[in-house]
Write an enzyme that holds these catalytic residues in place. Sequence first.
Site, PDB file in Angstrom:
ATOM      1  CB  THR A  39      -0.936  -0.013   1.237  1.00 21.28           C
ATOM      2  OG1 THR A  39      -1.815  -1.114   1.098  1.00 21.28           O
ATOM      3  CG2 THR A  39      -1.715   1.261   1.366  1.00 21.28           C
ATOM      4  CE1 TYR A  53      -5.753   0.674   0.430  1.00 18.85           C
ATOM      5  CE2 TYR A  53      -4.033  -0.295  -0.940  1.00 18.85           C
ATOM      6  CZ  TYR A  53      -4.672  -0.187   0.282  1.00 18.85           C
ATOM      7  OH  TYR A  53      -4.250  -0.951   1.333  1.00 18.85           O
ATOM      8  CB  SER A  86       3.029  -7.998   1.495  1.00 21.81           C
ATOM      9  OG  SER A  86       1.971  -7.809   2.417  1.00 21.81           O
ATOM     10  CB  THR A 119       0.602  -3.581   6.264  1.00 19.78           C
ATOM     11  OG1 THR A 119      -0.693  -3.674   5.652  1.00 19.78           O
ATOM     12  CG2 THR A 119       1.155  -2.176   6.119  1.00 19.78           C
ATOM     13  CG  ASP A 120      -2.255  -7.848   3.780  1.00 19.99           C
ATOM     14  OD1 ASP A 120      -2.495  -6.788   4.386  1.00 19.99           O
ATOM     15  OD2 ASP A 120      -3.024  -8.332   2.934  1.00 19.99           O
ATOM     16  CE  LYS A 192      -2.861  -4.897   8.095  1.00 16.69           C
ATOM     17  NZ  LYS A 192      -2.887  -5.001   6.602  1.00 16.69           N
ATOM     18  CD  GLU A 311      -5.628 -26.699  29.024  1.00 14.93           C
ATOM     19  OE1 GLU A 311      -5.677 -25.473  28.817  1.00 14.93           O
ATOM     20  OE2 GLU A 311      -6.533 -27.493  28.718  1.00 14.93           O
TER      21      GLU A 311
HETATM   22  N1  DGL Z   1      -2.426  -5.934  -0.245  1.00 16.54           N
HETATM   23  C1  DGL Z   1      -1.934  -5.528   1.055  1.00 16.54           C
HETATM   24  C2  DGL Z   1      -0.423  -5.749   1.126  1.00 16.54           C
HETATM   25  O1  DGL Z   1       0.262  -5.513   0.126  1.00 16.54           O
HETATM   26  C3  DGL Z   1      -2.208  -4.081   1.293  1.00 16.54           C
HETATM   27  C4  DGL Z   1      -1.987  -3.748   2.699  1.00 16.54           C
HETATM   28  C5  DGL Z   1      -0.875  -2.762   2.882  1.00 16.54           C
HETATM   29  O2  DGL Z   1       0.195  -2.831   2.233  1.00 16.54           O
HETATM   30  O3  DGL Z   1      -1.065  -1.952   3.771  1.00 16.54           O
HETATM   31  O4  DGL Z   1       0.058  -6.146   2.191  1.00 16.54           O
END
Ligand code: DGL
Length: 354
Positions: A39, A53, A86, A119-120, A192, A311
């Site tokens: 992103t 987007y 990602s 971010t993924d 995340k 456990e």
């Molecule tokens: N498609 C997600 C990624 O590339 C978008 C999320 C992001 O980058 O914030 O991880």
Amino acid sequence: MYFPSRIRALAAGAALLAASAIAQAQQLPNVVILATGGTIAGAGASAANSATYAAAKVPVDKLIAGLPEISKVANVKGEQVFQIASESFTNDNLLVLAKRVSALVKQSDVDGIVVTHGTDTLEETAYFLNLVVRTSKPIVVVGSMRPGTALSADGALNLYDAVNVAASKDAMGKGVLVTMNDEINSGRDVSKSINIKTEAFKSQWGALGMIVEGKNYWFRAPVKRHTAQSEFNIDEITTLPQVDIAYSYGNVTPTAYEALGKGAKAIIHAGTGNGSVAAAVVPTLQKLRADGVQVIRSARVPGGFVLRNAEQPDDKYDWVVAHDLNPQKARILAMVALTKPLSAADLQRVFWEY
Ligand code: DGL
């Protein structure tokens, strides 16, 4: 009208300016930005599109050109390693990126690295680099939750912060770092935790520090092994073993574990509670273990850590606990560790130490 003395004076002034610019550039640290997409390189149709987007559109040179402030912080060069969202990162992407980072940090004219990333799976890449790149130089992974085209986009400040940290001597030796939302987090600990807010990245043990107007404020340092202290080295790794995650829940059956166990060197159990294993699944995990597949108990619960022999009789079943690592981080560590022929006891030591 011809004024040779005036022309000489102007030429002298220009030469002075050029000399001082060169001198200033020579004093600034050298930071390389390795761009992979996400992103932070995204673009939306309008400024109102903060969540709708296309990721991985803007090239690294445009990201750098759009942030002239970083030229006062470091001499910055960009490389476009990938241009992907990602969620589509593969083990091969991890290997290519880590090997590039490893090559660059060996260069005396490179002081720090920034990796721009979706971010993924940012937390997975950050932890992988933390485990396998043998350096004390700062490596900072950064992303954004909104594309640069959106109102209150967070990417520019996140990237500015990342370059500042990567250019900072006081960031050396702290392992791979993640700068998002004014915080500096450990690449090992951060995850995340919110999928639609700029305050998305959290470490359950707290941030290492904050960065405000380009100044780092540190409050703690990592205690787990990383980077220069790691026994793992990307320069000696050519492939990563298959490690998969099976998610547990009420009424769970062994189906996923049986399917994944066919090709995996390890199964990460994303268990309920403290990594609990449903009675219906225990026999399958015991058989997988007997067939040589490592069984690692993590938890779907985001906080705390999985206790050994609480456990579940881990000693009796020869299972491993992931300690405080969530399932996706446990998978990264298991893949790296199992590039070596480790027993379950050796693997458990690795999970205690990293
Ligand atoms: N498609 C997600 C990624 O590339 C978008 C999320 C992001 O980058 O914030 O991880």
